[in-house]
Design a protein around this motif. Structure first.
Motif, PDB file in Angstrom:
ATOM      1  N   LYS A 140     -71.415  -8.784  26.357  1.00 19.88           N
ATOM      2  CA  LYS A 140     -70.762  -9.489  25.414  1.00 19.88           C
ATOM      3  C   LYS A 140     -69.542  -8.318  25.813  1.00 19.88           C
ATOM      4  O   LYS A 140     -69.682  -7.371  26.622  1.00 19.88           O
ATOM      5  N   ALA A 178     -65.233  -7.759  25.187  1.00 25.25           N
ATOM      6  CA  ALA A 178     -63.744  -7.582  24.550  1.00 25.25           C
ATOM      7  C   ALA A 178     -63.489  -8.394  25.234  1.00 25.25           C
ATOM      8  O   ALA A 178     -62.957  -8.369  26.315  1.00 25.25           O
ATOM      9  N   PRO A 179     -62.319  -9.213  24.277  1.00 29.82           N
ATOM     10  CA  PRO A 179     -61.227 -10.179  24.681  1.00 29.82           C
ATOM     11  C   PRO A 179     -59.996  -9.244  25.207  1.00 29.82           C
ATOM     12  O   PRO A 179     -60.497  -7.510  25.346  1.00 29.82           O
ATOM     13  N   LYS A 228     -71.870  -5.345  10.146  1.00 32.56           N
ATOM     14  CA  LYS A 228     -70.764  -4.975  10.942  1.00 32.56           C
ATOM     15  C   LYS A 228     -70.791  -4.138  11.780  1.00 32.56           C
ATOM     16  O   LYS A 228     -70.715  -3.070  11.395  1.00 32.56           O
ATOM     17  N   PHE A 236     -66.637  -5.133  15.052  1.00 30.22           N
ATOM     18  CA  PHE A 236     -67.211  -6.392  16.014  1.00 30.22           C
ATOM     19  C   PHE A 236     -67.913  -6.800  15.034  1.00 30.22           C
ATOM     20  O   PHE A 236     -68.820  -6.694  13.743  1.00 30.22           O
ATOM     21  N   GLU A 237     -67.984  -8.704  14.588  1.00 30.06           N
ATOM     22  CA  GLU A 237     -68.360  -9.537  14.092  1.00 30.06           C
ATOM     23  C   GLU A 237     -70.264 -10.857  14.817  1.00 30.06           C
ATOM     24  O   GLU A 237     -69.499 -10.765  15.525  1.00 30.06           O
ATOM     25  N   LYS A 248     -72.225 -12.550  14.564  1.00 28.79           N
ATOM     26  CA  LYS A 248     -72.998 -13.598  14.036  1.00 28.79           C
ATOM     27  C   LYS A 248     -71.733 -14.393  14.887  1.00 28.79           C
ATOM     28  O   LYS A 248     -72.211 -15.782  15.093  1.00 28.79           O
ATOM     29  N   GLU A 249     -70.459 -14.008  14.971  1.00 23.43           N
ATOM     30  CA  GLU A 249     -69.312 -15.079  15.253  1.00 23.43           C
ATOM     31  C   GLU A 249     -69.122 -14.987  17.150  1.00 23.43           C
ATOM     32  O   GLU A 249     -67.618 -15.295  17.050  1.00 23.43           O
ATOM     33  N   SER A 250     -69.730 -13.734  17.044  1.00 21.95           N
ATOM     34  CA  SER A 250     -69.012 -12.902  18.367  1.00 21.95           C
ATOM     35  C   SER A 250     -67.826 -12.828  18.339  1.00 21.95           C
ATOM     36  O   SER A 250     -67.064 -13.038  19.532  1.00 21.95           O
ATOM     37  N   LYS A 251     -67.151 -12.109  17.059  1.00 24.56           N
ATOM     38  CA  LYS A 251     -65.662 -12.234  16.647  1.00 24.56           C
ATOM     39  C   LYS A 251     -65.378 -10.285  16.907  1.00 24.56           C
ATOM     40  O   LYS A 251     -65.971  -9.863  16.451  1.00 24.56           O
ATOM     41  N   TRP A 252     -64.176 -10.260  17.370  1.00 23.01           N
ATOM     42  CA  TRP A 252     -63.499  -9.125  17.694  1.00 23.01           C
ATOM     43  C   TRP A 252     -62.222  -8.741  17.022  1.00 23.01           C
ATOM     44  O   TRP A 252     -61.207  -9.990  16.841  1.00 23.01           O
ATOM     45  N   GLU A 253     -62.391  -7.782  16.393  1.00 24.11           N
ATOM     46  CA  GLU A 253     -60.739  -7.932  15.491  1.00 24.11           C
ATOM     47  C   GLU A 253     -60.342  -6.341  16.037  1.00 24.11           C
ATOM     48  O   GLU A 253     -61.392  -4.837  15.830  1.00 24.11           O
TER      49      GLU A 253
END
Length: 358
Positions: free
Chosen positions: A193, A195-196, A215, A227-228, A230-235
Motif C-alpha cells: 500500500k 500513502a496518497p 487504527k 491509517f484506517e 478496513k477502508e485503506s484510508k489515510w488522513e
C-alpha cells in the motif's frame, strides 16, 4: 565391614530420594507449568530432561490451560558504537531487583544495522529487516524464516491490527513511504500500500507508529497521520501533531510518551482527541531530568520508562514500572511500582520493547 563404612552407608540411606524424576511425565509438566517462568533458566540446569521440558510445547500448552501465562518484556537494544541490535529480556533477580539479560541466540536474528520492524504477537516476536523476515518463538526458543517481503525497503516501523502486521518503510532509497502487510494466519504477504501523494510531505519518512482502537497512527519528519485498514484510508491528525511524540507506547488504547523538554509523561486519548499530562510521577521523572534519551514501553497493561543516568563515568540504563489509573474522564494518575538499574556499562539505547505472552 568397618564401623566407618557402615556409618557412611547409614547416612546415605537416610537421605530422602529425589521424588520429581520418579513421577509420571504429565505430573512433572503439571508442576513445572505452575512455576514462574523467571525460574526456567535455573530449572534448565537441573538435567537434560528438564532443559527439554522448559522449552516443550506440552509445558506451554499446560500453562495456557491452567491460566498460568505471563507477560514478559523483551527489549531490543542498539549499540551506539556500531548500531548493531541485540535482544534482551527483563528478569527479576533473587534480591527482588530487575535486570536486562542478553539472549545471544535471538540477537543473531536482529537486523545488523538500521531501525528494522519488531512486533510481538502472543508468544512470538516478528522481526523485519531490509532483506529478511523472521519469527522467533519465545517459548521453544526457535526461529523460523518467513517468506521474503514483496517489496525491498528500508524498514522503519511495524505494528499489528486484527492478525495482520503492517510493515512500513521507504522504497528504493526514495523519500516516499511504502507499506506492506503480512498475514500471521496464512503466513503470506499481501499487496503493498502507498500513502496518497496529497498526504506526503517532501521528506516523509515513517517515524514512530502505534495502533489505537484498530487504527494506525504514524508520523513522518513533519506531520502525523492516521491509517484506517478496513477502508485503506489515510488522513492527517492535527491534534496528535501538537507534540513531536517519539519512543511511545500504548496502554488501553491511550498513547503515552515522555516529553523530555517539559519533563512530563504525556498521554493522547483518541476518544477525547486531546492530550493529557499524567499526574503523580514528579519524584520519578526528576531522576530522568538529566537524561538525553528516554523510551516508554508497555506490558501487562503497565508502562515501563527507560532512561540513562551516569554513575561516575559509567553509563547506566534505568527502568521504572508504572501502574496507571483513570480517576476522572480527563485525569490519569501514575504510580511507580519499582525503579532499578537494569543495565550497567556500554552505550546502548532501547530500539523497541515487546510484550510477549508465555
Amino acid at each position: 565391614m568397618s564401623s566407618k563404612t557402615r556409618s557412611k552407608n547409614k547416612v546415605k540411606s537416610s537421605e530422602p530420594p529425589s521424588l520429581i524424576p520418579s513421577l509420571p511425565e504429565d505430573i512433572i509438566v503439571d508442576i513445572l507449568a505452575r512455576v514462574g517462568r523467571c525460574y526456567y533458566p535455573k530449572l534448565s540446569l537441573v538435567s537434560k530432561h528438564f532443559r527439554s521440558l522448559v522449552t516443550s510445547h506440552e509445558l506451554y500448552s499446560r500453562r495456557l490451560l491452567l491460566g498460568c501465562t505471563e507477560h514478559c518484556l523483551y527489549v531490543v537494544l542498539c549499540n551506539r558504537e556500531n548500531y548493531k541490535n541485540h535482544c534482551y529480556v527483563l528478569c527479576r533477580k533473587a534480591n527482588g531487583n530487575h535486570s536486562l539479560v542478553l539472549i545471544p541466540s535471538f540477537s543473531n536474528y536482529m537486523p545488523r544495522k538500521g531501525k528494522g520492524g519488531f512486533v510481538a504477537v502472543g508468544s512470538r516476536i516478528y522481526v523485519f529487516g531490509r532483506l529478511n523476515a523472521t519469527s522467533i518463538d519465545c517459548r521453544s526458543q526457535t526461529v523460523h524464516l518467513l517468506p521474503s517481503m514483496n517489496v525491498t525497503m528500508s524498514v522503519s516501523v511495524a505494528d499489528i491490527i486484527d492478525g495482520k502486521i503492517y510493515v512500513s518503510g521507504c522504497c528504493n532509497n526514495q523519500r516516499k513511504m511504502v507499506m506492506t502487510v503480512f498475514n500471521t494466519e496464512t503466513q503470506m504477504w499481501e499487496p503493498k500500500k502507498t500513502a496518497p501523494e496529497t498526504l506526503m510531505s517532501d521528506c516523509m519518512w515513517p517515524g514512530d507508529c502505534v495502533v489505537l482502537a484498530g487504527k494506525m497512527y504514524m508520523q513522518d519528519d513533519i506531520n502525523s497521520f492516521v491509517f484506517e485498514p478496513k477502508e485503506s484510508k489515510w488522513e492527517t491528525e492535527k491534534t496528535l501533531n501538537m507534540f513531536r511524540w517519539k519512543d511511545e507506547c500504548v496502554v488501553d488504547d491511550v498513547l503515552y510518551y515522555y516529553d523530555c523538554v517539559w519533563e512530563v509523561l504525556r498521554a493522547y486519548d483518541p476518544k477525547e482527541s486531546g492530550w493529557l499530562v499524567v499526574n503523580g510521577l514528579e519524584e520519578l521523572l526528576a531522576q530522568a531530568r538529566f537524561s538525553d534519551w528516554s523510551y516508554t514501553g508497555s506490558y501487562g497493561r503497565k508502562l515501563v520508562l527507560f532512561f540513562w543516568k551516569m554513575t561516575g563515568k559509567t553509563r547506566v540504563i534505568r527502568c521504572a514500572e508504572i501502574s496507571l489509573e483513570r480517576r476522572q474522564e480527563k485525569e490519569i494518575w501514575g504510580k511507580s511500582e519499582w525503579c532499578d538499574d537494569v543495565l550497567v556499562g556500554g552505550d546502548f539505547f532501547v530500539r523497541k520493547s515487546l510484550d510477549v505472552i508465555v
